[in-house]
Design an enzyme around this catalytic site. Structure first.
Site, PDB file in Angstrom:
ATOM      1  N   MET A  30      43.998  89.649  73.487  1.00 56.82           N
ATOM      2  CA  MET A  30      43.923  90.561  74.635  1.00 56.82           C
ATOM      3  C   MET A  30      42.637  90.267  75.419  1.00 56.82           C
ATOM      4  SD  MET A  30      45.709  94.090  73.528  1.00 56.82           S
ATOM      5  CE  MET A  30      44.339  94.845  72.707  1.00 56.82           C
ATOM      6  N   HIS A  37      37.801  85.260  67.819  1.00 55.70           N
ATOM      7  CA  HIS A  37      38.898  84.553  68.498  1.00 55.70           C
ATOM      8  C   HIS A  37      38.642  83.047  68.493  1.00 55.70           C
ATOM      9  CE1 HIS A  37      38.950  88.528  70.751  1.00 55.70           C
ATOM     10  NE2 HIS A  37      40.193  88.452  70.316  1.00 55.70           N
ATOM     11  N   GLN A  61      50.937  98.707  73.458  1.00 51.79           N
ATOM     12  CA  GLN A  61      50.348  99.000  72.156  1.00 51.79           C
ATOM     13  C   GLN A  61      49.218 100.025  72.231  1.00 51.79           C
ATOM     14  OE1 GLN A  61      49.263  94.691  71.714  1.00 51.79           O
ATOM     15  NE2 GLN A  61      47.458  95.479  70.706  1.00 51.79           N
ATOM     16  N   GLN A 148      41.789  88.308  60.056  1.00 49.15           N
ATOM     17  CA  GLN A 148      41.940  89.253  58.930  1.00 49.15           C
ATOM     18  C   GLN A 148      41.417  90.645  59.268  1.00 49.15           C
ATOM     19  OE1 GLN A 148      40.186  88.112  55.065  1.00 49.15           O
ATOM     20  NE2 GLN A 148      39.999  90.326  54.723  1.00 49.15           N
ATOM     21  N   VAL A 176      35.347  87.164  61.116  1.00 49.64           N
ATOM     22  CA  VAL A 176      34.011  86.660  61.465  1.00 49.64           C
ATOM     23  C   VAL A 176      33.104  87.875  61.639  1.00 49.64           C
ATOM     24  CG1 VAL A 176      32.665  85.338  63.148  1.00 49.64           C
ATOM     25  CG2 VAL A 176      34.992  84.617  62.559  1.00 49.64           C
ATOM     26  N   SER A 185      34.538  92.450  66.978  1.00 50.00           N
ATOM     27  CA  SER A 185      35.689  93.098  67.606  1.00 50.00           C
ATOM     28  C   SER A 185      35.375  93.275  69.086  1.00 50.00           C
ATOM     29  CB  SER A 185      35.898  94.475  66.964  1.00 50.00           C
ATOM     30  OG  SER A 185      36.669  95.300  67.810  1.00 50.00           O
ATOM     31  N   SER A 186      36.400  93.150  69.919  1.00 55.91           N
ATOM     32  CA  SER A 186      36.160  93.362  71.357  1.00 55.91           C
ATOM     33  C   SER A 186      35.666  94.786  71.600  1.00 55.91           C
ATOM     34  CB  SER A 186      37.445  93.124  72.143  1.00 55.91           C
ATOM     35  OG  SER A 186      37.926  91.824  71.860  1.00 55.91           O
TER      36      SER A 186
HETATM   37  O1  PAF Z   1      45.113  91.528  68.156  1.00 52.65           O
HETATM   38  C1  PAF Z   1      45.346  91.554  69.385  1.00 52.65           C
HETATM   39  O2  PAF Z   1      44.521  91.173  70.212  1.00 52.65           O
HETATM   40  C2  PAF Z   1      46.693  92.071  69.879  1.00 52.65           C
HETATM   41  O3  PAF Z   1      47.154  93.106  69.090  1.00 52.65           O
HETATM   42  C3  PAF Z   1      47.751  90.961  70.027  1.00 52.65           C
HETATM   43  C4  PAF Z   1      48.091  90.337  68.689  1.00 52.65           C
HETATM   44  C5  PAF Z   1      47.261  89.894  70.977  1.00 52.65           C
HETATM   45  C6  PAF Z   1      49.051  91.551  70.608  1.00 52.65           C
HETATM   46  O4  PAF Z   1      48.848  92.114  71.852  1.00 52.65           O
END
Ligand code: PAF
Length: 286
Positions: A30, A37, A61, A148, A176, A185-186
């Site tokens: 995202m 990432h 989501q 994870q 990480v 985390s973002s």
């Molecule tokens: O982990 C994320 O960033 C999101 O849940 C994903 C897997 C890209 C789905 O939108």
């Protein structure tokens, strides 16, 4: 590096790449990319001939009271990082492309999507599995990479892929962490300096659990109580859940034996953070 918005265009590029016998490594994101990432992207690049990253803040989501509007969007920086790490194609769809007004199909993995994070985010995983189904159909990856830190998500997506016969390998790579232990985390971007310090209770509680297990403790209740006590000492932290579950079916275990996940979600002010460790076995890449 190609940057493509249209799903049909992505699909036709992928078909050409596959015709040449090349394998596709896929990292769905995202955006607001961080080292977590990037570790997935580097592994995808190492193991495949063609690396695809998708960047899409998936509205489906997010619950109505969640942070969809203020979720960090740093697209120029994300593209620069993708380029630096040899990504071949960035898929940048917009909501209209993926969810036209007539859209009406949802994908849900029963059971695994009803526990842990789902208790406070009831529609979240249905949103994830719906968008991942679409992304897998568009990108047709050979291997898809997940972190994870979002272990429940990775386990659900593995179930989804097996249940719906997606010919893709799901690879979950280690979390990480910053030097002080905080899982990247973002959403860490929302933390103030003092909240960033408070947020360390998550990894500290997991470290405590690991120490107890290393000393021979196997009773989940005792480990969870000690973790809760440690977290509750921090006045800014509010526990959503602390659980010890079987790695494969995410059901709570009374005693640790075999591969288990120690998982927790904690509110630091208005920011909900998650973290976990795997116990009972050592995680290898892939
Ligand atoms: O982990 C994320 O960033 C999101 O849940 C994903 C897997 C890209 C789905 O939108």
């Amino acid at each position: 590096m190609k940057i493509v918005k249209d799903p049909r265009k992505v699909n036709s590029i992928i078909k050409e790449v596959k015709l040449k016998g090349k394998s596709i490594g896929f990292v769905p994101t995202m955006g607001a990319l961080h080292e977590g990432h990037l570790s997935l992207i580097r592994q995808a690049h190492k193991e495949n001939d063609f690396t695809v990253v998708s960047i899409f803040v998936n509205p489906m989501q997010f619950g109505p009271k969640e942070d969809l509007k203020k979720y960090p969007r740093l697209i120029q920086n994300d593209l620069m990082l993708c380029k630096k790490d040899n990504v071949d194609l960035v898929f940048l769809p917009d909501s209209k492309n993926l969810y036209p007004p007539e859209f009406g199909t949802f994908v849900k993995v029963k059971g695994l999507s009803d526990c842990l994070c789902a208790k406070s985010r009831p529609m979240h995983f249905q949103g994830v599995t719906t968008v991942i189904t679409k992304l897998f159909n568009i990108v047709c990856p050979d291997v898809a990479y997940f972190g994870q830190k979002d272990a429940q998500q990775a386990i659900i997506i593995k179930r989804l892929s097996e249940d719906l016969n997606f010919p893709v390998k799901i690879s979950m790579l280690e979390t990480v962490r910053a030097k002080d232990g905080l899982a990247l985390s973002s959403r860490n971007a929302y933390l103030s300096k003092s909240q960033r310090q408070d947020a360390l209770v998550l990894s500290q509680a997991l470290k405590l659990a690991k120490k107890m297990i290393d000393r021979g403790e196997t009773v989940s209740k005792k480990i969870i109580s000690s973790m809760r006590r440690l977290i509750q000492q921090n006045k800014s932290a509010k526990i959503d859940y602390v659980e010890i579950v079987d790695f494969n079916n995410l059901r709570p275990v009374k005693k640790i034996s075999g591969k288990c996940l120690i998982v927790l979600a904690v509110w630091i002010g208005k920011i909900r953070l998650i973290d976990n460790i795997i116990v009972g076995t050592v995680l290898k890449h892939g």
